[in-house]
Design a protein around this motif. Structure first.
Motif, mmCIF file in Angstrom:
data_model
loop_
_atom_site.group_PDB
_atom_site.id
_atom_site.type_symbol
_atom_site.label_atom_id
_atom_site.label_comp_id
_atom_site.label_asym_id
_atom_site.label_seq_id
_atom_site.Cartn_x
_atom_site.Cartn_y
_atom_site.Cartn_z
ATOM 1 N N SER A 269 -28.666 -41.501 -51.367
ATOM 2 C CA SER A 269 -28.136 -41.203 -50.020
ATOM 3 C C SER A 269 -26.747 -40.589 -50.080
ATOM 4 O O SER A 269 -26.204 -40.180 -49.054
ATOM 5 C CB SER A 269 -28.087 -42.482 -49.178
ATOM 6 N N TYR A 270 -26.150 -40.496 -51.264
ATOM 7 C CA TYR A 270 -24.740 -40.098 -51.356
ATOM 8 C C TYR A 270 -24.465 -38.704 -50.789
ATOM 9 O O TYR A 270 -23.493 -38.492 -50.064
ATOM 10 C CB TYR A 270 -24.269 -40.173 -52.810
ATOM 11 N N THR A 271 -25.321 -37.729 -51.117
ATOM 12 C CA THR A 271 -25.072 -36.383 -50.591
ATOM 13 C C THR A 271 -25.244 -36.351 -49.073
ATOM 14 O O THR A 271 -24.559 -35.582 -48.385
ATOM 15 C CB THR A 271 -26.031 -35.356 -51.222
ATOM 16 N N THR A 272 -26.134 -37.189 -48.552
ATOM 17 C CA THR A 272 -26.350 -37.216 -47.106
ATOM 18 C C THR A 272 -25.154 -37.809 -46.383
ATOM 19 O O THR A 272 -24.846 -37.427 -45.250
ATOM 20 C CB THR A 272 -27.635 -37.994 -46.774
ATOM 21 N N VAL A 273 -24.453 -38.743 -47.027
ATOM 22 C CA VAL A 273 -23.208 -39.264 -46.445
ATOM 23 C C VAL A 273 -22.211 -38.120 -46.240
ATOM 24 O O VAL A 273 -21.603 -37.981 -45.172
ATOM 25 C CB VAL A 273 -22.603 -40.355 -47.352
ATOM 26 N N LEU A 274 -22.067 -37.283 -47.258
ATOM 27 C CA LEU A 274 -21.159 -36.133 -47.139
ATOM 28 C C LEU A 274 -21.631 -35.195 -46.031
ATOM 29 O O LEU A 274 -20.815 -34.656 -45.263
ATOM 30 C CB LEU A 274 -21.082 -35.381 -48.466
ATOM 31 N N ASN A 275 -22.927 -35.009 -45.936
ATOM 32 C CA ASN A 275 -23.467 -34.098 -44.926
ATOM 33 C C ASN A 275 -23.206 -34.622 -43.517
ATOM 34 O O ASN A 275 -22.879 -33.860 -42.605
ATOM 35 C CB ASN A 275 -24.968 -33.895 -45.149
ATOM 36 N N ILE A 276 -23.338 -35.934 -43.327
ATOM 37 C CA ILE A 276 -23.074 -36.538 -42.019
ATOM 38 C C ILE A 276 -21.609 -36.349 -41.641
ATOM 39 O O ILE A 276 -21.273 -35.974 -40.503
ATOM 40 C CB ILE A 276 -23.457 -38.033 -42.028
ATOM 41 N N LEU A 277 -20.706 -36.605 -42.586
ATOM 42 C CA LEU A 277 -19.274 -36.414 -42.303
ATOM 43 C C LEU A 277 -18.995 -34.969 -41.909
ATOM 44 O O LEU A 277 -18.293 -34.700 -40.930
ATOM 45 C CB LEU A 277 -18.446 -36.796 -43.533
ATOM 46 N N ASP A 278 -19.545 -34.043 -42.662
ATOM 47 C CA ASP A 278 -19.301 -32.627 -42.394
ATOM 48 C C ASP A 278 -19.852 -32.222 -41.026
ATOM 49 O O ASP A 278 -19.186 -31.513 -40.267
ATOM 50 C CB ASP A 278 -19.944 -31.786 -43.499
ATOM 51 N N LEU A 279 -21.050 -32.697 -40.694
ATOM 52 C CA LEU A 279 -21.636 -32.384 -39.381
ATOM 53 C C LEU A 279 -20.819 -32.988 -38.246
ATOM 54 O O LEU A 279 -20.816 -32.478 -37.129
ATOM 55 C CB LEU A 279 -23.080 -32.895 -39.314
ATOM 56 N N GLY A 280 -20.120 -34.089 -38.546
ATOM 57 C CA GLY A 280 -19.293 -34.730 -37.526
ATOM 58 C C GLY A 280 -17.896 -34.145 -37.433
ATOM 59 O O GLY A 280 -17.063 -34.660 -36.666
ATOM 60 N N GLY A 281 -17.599 -33.096 -38.202
ATOM 61 C CA GLY A 281 -16.280 -32.476 -38.152
ATOM 62 C C GLY A 281 -15.221 -33.254 -38.904
ATOM 63 O O GLY A 281 -14.026 -33.148 -38.597
ATOM 64 N N ILE A 282 -15.652 -34.040 -39.917
ATOM 65 C CA ILE A 282 -14.734 -34.893 -40.678
ATOM 66 C C ILE A 282 -14.679 -34.394 -42.116
ATOM 67 O O ILE A 282 -15.730 -34.216 -42.749
ATOM 68 C CB ILE A 282 -15.221 -36.362 -40.655
ATOM 69 N N GLY B 179 -26.824 -27.615 -51.418
ATOM 70 C CA GLY B 179 -27.928 -27.828 -50.481
ATOM 71 C C GLY B 179 -28.656 -29.141 -50.639
ATOM 72 O O GLY B 179 -29.656 -29.384 -49.956
ATOM 73 N N CYS B 180 -28.171 -30.027 -51.526
ATOM 74 C CA CYS B 180 -28.834 -31.326 -51.703
ATOM 75 C C CYS B 180 -28.478 -32.261 -50.543
ATOM 76 O O CYS B 180 -27.302 -32.447 -50.224
ATOM 77 C CB CYS B 180 -28.435 -31.962 -53.030
ATOM 78 N N LYS B 181 -29.483 -32.844 -49.937
ATOM 79 C CA LYS B 181 -29.329 -33.845 -48.872
ATOM 80 C C LYS B 181 -30.698 -34.452 -48.633
ATOM 81 O O LYS B 181 -31.721 -33.879 -49.036
ATOM 82 C CB LYS B 181 -28.793 -33.210 -47.587
ATOM 83 N N LEU B 182 -30.722 -35.610 -47.998
ATOM 84 C CA LEU B 182 -31.987 -36.324 -47.781
ATOM 85 C C LEU B 182 -32.784 -36.377 -49.091
ATOM 86 O O LEU B 182 -33.985 -36.183 -49.113
ATOM 87 C CB LEU B 182 -32.800 -35.648 -46.673
ATOM 88 N N ASP B 183 -32.070 -36.660 -50.188
ATOM 89 C CA ASP B 183 -32.696 -36.611 -51.510
ATOM 90 C C ASP B 183 -33.758 -37.681 -51.704
ATOM 91 O O ASP B 183 -34.591 -37.571 -52.605
ATOM 92 C CB ASP B 183 -31.626 -36.749 -52.600
ATOM 93 N N GLY B 184 -33.715 -38.738 -50.914
ATOM 94 C CA GLY B 184 -34.730 -39.778 -51.027
ATOM 95 C C GLY B 184 -36.072 -39.378 -50.451
ATOM 96 O O GLY B 184 -37.058 -40.097 -50.617
ATOM 97 N N TRP B 185 -36.130 -38.234 -49.763
ATOM 98 C CA TRP B 185 -37.380 -37.723 -49.197
ATOM 99 C C TRP B 185 -37.928 -36.634 -50.118
ATOM 100 O O TRP B 185 -37.244 -35.645 -50.397
ATOM 101 C CB TRP B 185 -37.152 -37.145 -47.791
ATOM 102 N N SER B 186 -39.146 -36.813 -50.564
ATOM 103 C CA SER B 186 -39.731 -35.843 -51.498
ATOM 104 C C SER B 186 -39.793 -34.444 -50.889
ATOM 105 O O SER B 186 -39.762 -33.443 -51.605
ATOM 106 C CB SER B 186 -41.133 -36.291 -51.923
ATOM 107 N N ASP B 187 -39.852 -34.361 -49.536
ATOM 108 C CA ASP B 187 -39.887 -33.051 -48.868
ATOM 109 C C ASP B 187 -38.681 -32.194 -49.245
ATOM 110 O O ASP B 187 -38.776 -30.962 -49.297
ATOM 111 C CB ASP B 187 -39.872 -33.199 -47.337
ATOM 112 N N PHE B 188 -37.539 -32.845 -49.482
ATOM 113 C CA PHE B 188 -36.302 -32.096 -49.654
ATOM 114 C C PHE B 188 -35.667 -32.274 -51.029
ATOM 115 O O PHE B 188 -34.669 -31.630 -51.327
ATOM 116 C CB PHE B 188 -35.290 -32.487 -48.572
ATOM 117 N N PHE B 189 -36.214 -33.168 -51.826
ATOM 118 C CA PHE B 189 -35.629 -33.401 -53.153
ATOM 119 C C PHE B 189 -35.811 -32.155 -54.014
ATOM 120 O O PHE B 189 -36.919 -31.665 -54.204
ATOM 121 C CB PHE B 189 -36.292 -34.605 -53.809
ATOM 122 N N ASP B 190 -34.702 -31.638 -54.535
ATOM 123 C CA ASP B 190 -34.731 -30.418 -55.345
ATOM 124 C C ASP B 190 -33.982 -30.690 -56.644
ATOM 125 O O ASP B 190 -32.753 -30.590 -56.713
ATOM 126 C CB ASP B 190 -34.093 -29.264 -54.569
#
Length: 797
Positions: free
Chosen positions: A66-79, A464-475
């Motif tokens: 989930s680590y990359t998704t944490v960064l993505n959430i912060l970035d989407l929130g303007g943080i 572009g890594c995010k939602l890595d725990g979902w096989s749909d997006f794991f790259d």
């Protein structure tokens, strides 16, 4: 939404007079694209407030991917994602907790504050500090962080860590894990949020115990949540009663790391069924240790309805089970299988691991033997072939466990072992599911990683890594690219075997477990020696257990007789049939039919409607709905029928139901109808709709400044595509009435089911208007029989 920790903290914070908690989740990929292309910031669900405008943004780190998704959430929130770029007080504090926080180093450049351990009381202390700091008008975030660093259990990287001198971490002051002593005294949510959409664990979850005394050597949770603490039976049943009353759920799960080892499981399950069995409330347990399977408990669980059953052997030979401290024999396994299948279960899922320390090929081959044995025992007991599923996950070494010094085996070896199991089990008609070994490889990198991995996380996120725990997006290729660019050799991190006397990056976190104990357990693993359940014999792990940490009382209270169905059973009442007219409007028009049905059923339970149930293995309320509404289509006069016990006070129950249903679903009428009245679906064949353009789309003019412009002469074909075929839907269109107004054209459309063709409102509207139906307001205003003029079905036919 299934995460219990989130619900507990949400409840605690919102009960404070000076604080409020709101939720935010990572958006799915399509919504993120929409947000970024329209410069929309990620905001909370409750008030739509931007993340940047909160005082604190908190994450529960449950999983390394989930680590990359944490960064993505912060970035989407303007943080800004890095703490060093958030030193200005205009940005919120970013905090994190959860099991991954026991090695905070990989995420430490991104997180301002980590909470290590239980959060029930610690979160209040933190919020008190933040409140005082805000009132003081200090404005300097450094002063706040310095005060937080003095609280037990809080790791503040910029205070506790000289970032340029990584190795001095080991010698700095240790951060002691927080843990609560009594679960009975700890706050627990009795009115949890009930989502409309189906979630993974869509039921009341009751944590009957926290921590585990069994001491499995691979299990991080079993170590970092010690000591084992239990809720008293009376408290468990009180939580169940209040939660069911407030939510309308029809299932309760007793959760813990080892629910089968809960001291008073059987009396609690028996009392639960006495209180809630008549209301058909089902009880489920998470995966059980083989030795904890009990036939009496199984008999009680199935008395309402059978839920799924999962066992977790983890290893298939006694030798390897001794290595990992899974204490059960072949005889225990066979006894558990006989108990399970004798009680009629026909579905079994089993969990195993590959790549465990000291593992040999014969340990892998024995997994097939265990699965086949289960099938043989099932046939002997049930005379049927059971649905057998085997899930296999690669071993990931975790900090603060006896196996923290072990490396993960290489990817090629994991693939070889999983390929073998996939083939041999597939040939035996056993459903096999193997966890992606590449994901497990990344888990191993980060679980025992250090601060230098933060660059890898950031580079991967930017790639572009995010939602890595979902096989749909794991790259995995993006991760390999990021490792190369960040100069990180993942194999060295994942496969590294430490010496027992070597300093470890996470040693500055004090979980309460002595390192000497972990060393001793590692040595016992190498010699394949079992360590006893520490409830029976103290294993001197370092934590001082005392009586108040365990069970306090066997008092389970008195079985209550207020249950409405219990009363009805005593009075031997008659059944009556009630027809209900309701509306579905506003945001709730976007519920699917299944979500609508679920929301209404839960409302009926909360309102204590005395409905009857079907018979069989999976009893459900005797309720039937009219033809379903499409997602995004509102309904003014929708219907459902239900069979309830008399006497049934229409006025009383209508008020009770409207008081508990969510805004957007409203009961308009209720009436008792004959029991032999035809079902709604048997006679409703025609549907009336009103279609208008949404306000924001009225500036988009059509060819003739109206909606209706694609119709030919009366009787003309209207062709749509269905499954690649041209289909003429004109037989389904009964009438079209275009009503012009100053602001927008309005269409009254009546559709009908044809003998060979069913109506699809969206395709009809788009074919008629040439406008994307998502840009239109569509309201179903009436339901009709084949030739009837009325659309009020509250009177008998």
């Amino acid at each position: 939404m299934s995460h219990l920790g989130l619900k507990i903290l949400y409840d605690i914070i919102n009960n404070l007079p000076y604080a409020s908690a709101e939720r935010v989740f990572a958006p799915w990929i399509d919504f993120e694209q929409y947000m970024r292309s329209n410069s929309i910031r990620l905001s909370s669900l409750e008030t739509k407030k931007s993340l940047k405008d909160f005082d604190i943004v908190g994450f529960s780190l449950q999983y390394e991917l989930s680590y990359t998704t944490v960064l993505n959430i912060l970035d989407l929130g303007g943080i800004p994602v890095r703490s060093e770029n958030r030193i200005d007080s205009e940005y919120p504090l970013v905090i994190a907790g959860g099991p991954c926080a026991v090695n905070p180093l990989p995420m430490s450049p991104f997180i301002d504050i980590f909470l290590i351990g239980d959060g029930e009381y610690a979160i209040i202390e933190l919020l008190d500090l933040v409140r005082v700091w805000k009132i003081s008008g200090d404005g300097r975030k450094e002063s706040l962080l310095k005060e937080v660093s003095k609280l037990e259990g809080f790791y503040v990287p910029c205070i506790h860590t000289p970032r340029s001198l990584f190795h001095s971490l080991i010698d700095s002051q240790k951060i002691k894990r927080r843990f609560i002593k009594s679960l009975d005294d700890a706050p627990y949510p009795l009115k949890p949020l009930v989502p409309y959409a189906s979630i993974v664990h869509d039921r009341v979850n009751i944590e009957v115990s926290r921590g585990c005394s069994m001491g499995c050597r691979f299990c991080q949770a079993g170590m970092i949540y010690r000591p084992a603490r239990e809720r008293s039976p009376g408290t468990v049943l009180r939580i169940a009663e209040e939660s069911l009353k407030n939510t309308g759920y029809d299932e309760v799960s007793l959760t813990s790391l080892s629910a089968g080892d809960y001291t008073h499981l059987l009396p609690v399950v028996k009392e639960f069924n006495k209180r809630f069995g008549e209301s058909k409330i089902a009880l489920s347990l998470p995966s059980l240790r083989v030795a904890a399977v009990n036939q009496d408990v199984l008999r009680e669980i199935k008395s309402v309805r059978k839920t799924g059953f999962t066992m977790a052997p983890e290893a298939a030979t006694e030798r390897l089970r001794s290595v990992i401290n899974k204490d059960f024999s072949e005889e225990d396994y066979e006894k558990a299988l006989n108990a399970l299948f004798a009680e009629g279960w026909l579905n079994l899922k089993m969990y195993f691991m590959v790549g465990l320390p000291t593992e040999r090929d014969e340990d892998i081959e024995a997994i097939e033997d265990m699965a086949l044995k289960a099938i043989r025992v099932a046939k002997k007991n049930t005379k049927r072939f059971v649905n057998m599923a085997v899930t296999v996950s690669p071993f990931v070494p975790k900090p603060h466990t006896p196996f923290q010094w072990c490396g993960q085996i290489c990817l090629e070896e994991i693939k070889r072992k999983q390929k073998h199991l996939r083939e041999v089990l597939g040939n035996k008609k056993i459903k096999y599911k193997g966890h992606d070994e590449r994901m497990s490889f990344l888990e191993a990198i980060f679980s025992r990683g250090d601060e230098r991995l933060s660059d890898l996380i950031e580079v991967a996120w930017k790639a572009g890594c995010k939602l890595d725990g979902w096989s749909d997006f794991f790259d995995f290729q993006k991760w390999l690219y990021a490792m190369d660019k960040a100069g990180i050799d993942g194999r060295l991190y994942a496969g590294k075997a430490y010496n027992l006397d070597e300093k470890l990056p996470w040693d500055f976190i004090d979980t309460g477990i002595k390192k000497e104990f972990l060393v001793k357990e590692y040595e016992r693993a190498v010699s394949a020696s079992i360590t006893q359940d520490c409830k029976k014999i103290c294993t001197a792990c370092g934590l001082k257990c005392s009586p108040e940490l365990g069970i306090q009382s066997l008092d389970i209270g008195i079985t209550k007789e207020e249950n409405s169905n219990s009363k009805l059973k005593i009075q031997n009442p008659e059944l009556v049939r009630v027809r209900v007219q309701f509306s579905k409007t506003g945001p709730l028009q976007y519920l699917s039919h299944l979500e609508l049905v679920t929301a209404i059923l839960r409302g009926l339970r909360r309102a204590k409607i005395p409905f009857d149930f079907t018979k069989g293995f999976h009893p459900s309320p005797k309720i039937s709905f009219c033809p379903s509404l499409n997602v995004g289509v509102a309904g003014e006069k929708e219907y459902f029928d239900m069979e309830v016990f008399s006497p049934f006070d229409i006025e009383f129950y209508m008020k009770e139901l409207n008081d508990t249903l969510p805004e957007g679903i409203k009961i308009n009428k209720m009436a008792i109808i004959p029991m032999n009245e035809p079902s709604l679906n048997s006679f409703i064949k025609r549907y009336e709709y009103i279609i208008t353009q949404k306000a924001e789309d009225r500036t988009q003019k059509t060819d003739n400044d109206g909606l209706c412009f694609r119709l030919g002469a009366p009787g003309s074909e209207i062709i749509v595509k269905r499954d690649g075929r041209d289909v003429d839907i004109s037989p389904c269109i009964e009438s079209i009435d275009v009503q012009e107004s100053t602001h927008a054209h309005r269409i009254r459309l009546t559709l009908k089911d044809n003998e060979h063709l069913k109506v699809r409102i969206r395709e009809a509207v788009e074919a008629i208007t040439g406008v994307d139906s998502t840009k239109l307001n569509i309201i179903r205003t009436g339901l009709f029989g084949q030739r009837d003029k009325t659309n009020d079905w509250m009177e008998p036919l």
